[in-house]
Design a protein around this motif. Structure first.
Motif, PDB file in Angstrom:
ATOM      1  N   LYS B  18       0.840  -1.211   0.000  1.00  0.00           N
ATOM      2  CA  LYS B  18       0.000   0.000   0.000  1.00  0.00           C
ATOM      3  C   LYS B  18       0.876   1.263   0.000  1.00  0.00           C
ATOM      4  O   LYS B  18       0.599   2.224  -0.725  1.00  0.00           O
ATOM      5  CB  LYS B  18      -0.924  -0.013   1.221  1.00  0.00           C
ATOM      6  N   TYR B  21       2.306   1.769  -3.402  1.00  0.00           N
ATOM      7  CA  TYR B  21       1.306   2.329  -4.319  1.00  0.00           C
ATOM      8  C   TYR B  21       1.148   3.831  -4.110  1.00  0.00           C
ATOM      9  O   TYR B  21       0.995   4.581  -5.076  1.00  0.00           O
ATOM     10  CB  TYR B  21      -0.043   1.622  -4.158  1.00  0.00           C
ATOM     11  N   PHE B  25       1.958   6.594  -6.827  1.00  0.00           N
ATOM     12  CA  PHE B  25       0.961   7.601  -7.210  1.00  0.00           C
ATOM     13  C   PHE B  25       1.572   9.002  -7.155  1.00  0.00           C
ATOM     14  O   PHE B  25       1.383   9.802  -8.088  1.00  0.00           O
ATOM     15  CB  PHE B  25      -0.250   7.508  -6.272  1.00  0.00           C
ATOM     16  N   VAL B  98      -3.625   5.998 -12.776  1.00  0.00           N
ATOM     17  CA  VAL B  98      -4.106   6.312 -11.422  1.00  0.00           C
ATOM     18  C   VAL B  98      -5.219   5.325 -11.029  1.00  0.00           C
ATOM     19  O   VAL B  98      -5.239   4.809  -9.910  1.00  0.00           O
ATOM     20  CB  VAL B  98      -4.596   7.777 -11.334  1.00  0.00           C
ATOM     21  N   VAL B 102      -5.249   2.953  -7.886  1.00  0.00           N
ATOM     22  CA  VAL B 102      -6.320   3.092  -6.879  1.00  0.00           C
ATOM     23  C   VAL B 102      -7.022   1.755  -6.648  1.00  0.00           C
ATOM     24  O   VAL B 102      -7.199   1.334  -5.496  1.00  0.00           O
ATOM     25  CB  VAL B 102      -7.334   4.190  -7.306  1.00  0.00           C
ATOM     26  N   TYR B 138     -13.188  -4.811  -7.799  1.00  0.00           N
ATOM     27  CA  TYR B 138     -12.040  -3.925  -8.037  1.00  0.00           C
ATOM     28  C   TYR B 138     -11.099  -4.526  -9.084  1.00  0.00           C
ATOM     29  O   TYR B 138     -10.597  -3.818  -9.961  1.00  0.00           O
ATOM     30  CB  TYR B 138     -11.254  -3.680  -6.752  1.00  0.00           C
TER      31      TYR B 138
END
Lengths: 68, 195
Positions: B18, B21, B25, B98, B102, B138
């Protein structure tokens, strides 16, 4: 649910309180409440045996079948 | 003890991923903004180094290249130069990237929630069933986002349809896990309501 639990009636007949029965049978008052309110999905033979012994009654005195 | 250690490792890996990521980002957004301010920096550094970004494909890919104006034959580099990229195409690619980040982040987040609940001995609960369903959704969005990529330049462009089966397998697995956990939840409820 078409199976009714008449535990309240038997408790009144024997003049016994719920927590006393729970102590004798060895189950929690929460579980006894589940049984009394008809939320229980199953009852163990050992529990039924202990309740019958404590209340000096037959399973049919506690459980009743009613057609929906 | 072993179970807890394994779960702790899994939870920590989720946290690291996480974090990665989030860093990705930030880097992506910074590059995206910087690219619009100083295009020459990327044209000189990236193109001259011939850097390319590829990833393995476990499916099939359809590539399509078009060149609308052939002013000088053999000058592909000029047509497909970063400085000639269309601004709308750039935005689409950015939002696609993105979106991918996400949705992967959200999937990992849901997986972490499941791991934490297992660690706290609350394996079979409604939230975990919902989490696995969400992971499935997702990952399906991730599959859609990575399926079609189109890059448009001023004088040409290329696009590819990339049907990768790996995310689809994970989608299927997530929904199967949701059903297994739902079954487990029913058994647990029945057990809880057995006096």
């Amino acid at each position: 649910m078409s199976i009714l639990v008449n535990l309240d009636i038997m408790l009144a007949k024997r003049n016994m309180k719920s927590n006393e029965l729970a102590d004798i049978v060895g189950i929690t008052t929460a579980n006894l409440s589940i049984l009394k309110t008809g939320k229980a999905k199953a009852i163990r033979f050992s529990t039924l045996e202990a309740i019958c012994k404590a209340l000096d009654c037959q399973p049919a005195d506690i459980l009743e079948y009613v057609e929906d | 003890m072993t179970k807890n250690r394994l779960l702790n490792i899994a939870v920590n890996i989720c946290r690291i991923i996480k974090g990665l990521y989030i860093i990705l980002f930030i880097v992506l957004t910074t590059v995206f903004i910087h690219f619009q301010i100083d295009k020459e920096f990327y044209v000189n550094n990236v193109e001259n180094n011939k850097t390319s970004f590829n990833y393995k494909v476990n499916g099939f890919r359809v590539n399509k290249s078009t060149k609308w104006k052939m002013e000088n034959a053999g000058e592909d580099e000029e047509v497909y130069s970063l400085k000639n990229i269309q601004i709308t195409s750039l935005y689409i690619i950015y939002f696609q990237c993105v979106g991918v980040l996400v949705f992967l982040f959200l999937s990992i987040n849901e997986f972490q929630k499941v791991m934490l609940s297992v660690k706290n001995f609350q394996t079979f609960r409604k939230e975990n069933v919902a989490s696995f369903r969400r992971i499935g959704k997702y990952l399906f969005v991730f599959f859609l986002l990575t399926g079609y990529i189109s890059v448009r330049f001023q004088k040409g462009g290329f696009s590819w349809l990339d049907i990768s089966f790996t995310p689809l397998v994970f989608v299927l697995l997530a929904f199967i896990m949701a059903e297994i956990f739902k079954e487990g939840l029913l058994l647990k409820e029945e057990n809880d309501l057995t006096v």
